[in-house]
Design a protein around this motif. Structure first.
Motif, PDB file in Angstrom:
ATOM      1  N   SER A  15      41.188  59.165  44.422  1.00 24.08           N
ATOM      2  CA  SER A  15      41.489  57.872  45.042  1.00 24.08           C
ATOM      3  C   SER A  15      40.189  57.193  45.444  1.00 24.08           C
ATOM      4  N   TYR A  17      38.761  53.327  47.227  1.00 24.32           N
ATOM      5  CA  TYR A  17      39.171  52.112  47.914  1.00 24.32           C
ATOM      6  C   TYR A  17      38.275  50.976  47.435  1.00 24.32           C
ATOM      7  N   THR A  19      37.627  46.561  47.489  1.00 21.98           N
ATOM      8  CA  THR A  19      37.973  45.303  48.154  1.00 21.98           C
ATOM      9  C   THR A  19      38.854  44.502  47.193  1.00 21.98           C
ATOM     10  N   CYS A  23      38.548  44.399  43.078  1.00 17.54           N
ATOM     11  CA  CYS A  23      39.714  44.708  42.251  1.00 17.54           C
ATOM     12  C   CYS A  23      40.025  43.522  41.325  1.00 17.54           C
TER      13      CYS A  23
END
Length: 165
Positions: A15, A17, A19, A23
């Motif tokens: 996974s 993360y 912003t 993306c």
């Protein structure tokens, strides 16, 4: 063998993360290339790893390039030195051939000593060699300058020197 390549291609899930902006940019790029977001992210990661590997090897690459340049420059330098050496030999041969011709043709009643002519000719040649190319060419092609030089070599200052004799 098939098992080894299957293990290399085996993927794991992780996974990350991002912003919204990141993306969105990844999705735009993936759409243009007609691939999935995941594939685009993998491509970016591969590029990043390749750049990191390149940066780790930059010193080695630079050393190899410098070594190749040094070898080329040395070879060209040696070639130039050889050419200059040959030119010096040819020039010296011409110089001594001219001295031999002048020595055979010199009229001792009309000219001063051969040694004086040769010494003054060397001084004149050195003066030309020390001039800038354009100035030396201009002086060498100047008839009046040449008449003065010949007069100086003859040991006098005649009113007129006939070069066609």
């Amino acid at each position: 063998m098939a098992k080894a390549s299957k293990q290399q291609d085996e993927k794991i899930t992780t996974s990350i993360y991002l912003t919204k902006q990141m993306c969105g940019e990844i999705d735009k790029k993936a759409d243009r290339e007609h691939i999935s977001r995941n594939e685009q992210i993998r491509k970016y990661i591969e590029k990043g790893l390749a750049i990191e590997s390149y940066e780790e090897n930059i010193d080695l690459i630079t050393a190899i390039i410098h070594q190749e340049i040094d070898v080329s420059i040395k070879a060209l330098g040696n070639r130039l030195a050889g050419m200059i050496n040959r030119m010096t030999i040819i020039s010296a041969a011409g110089y001594y051939a001219n001295i031999a011709l002048i020595a055979d043709l010199i009229d001792t009643d009309r000219y001063s000593s051969f040694e004086k002519i040769e010494r003054l000719a060397r001084k004149r040649a050195l003066a030309y060699a020390n001039m800038k190319s354009g100035d030396a060419l201009k002086a060498f092609l100047d008839d009046e300058e040449m008449k003065k030089a010949v007069s100086e070599l003859k040991g006098g200052t005649p009113a007129y020197v006939d070069f066609d004799v």
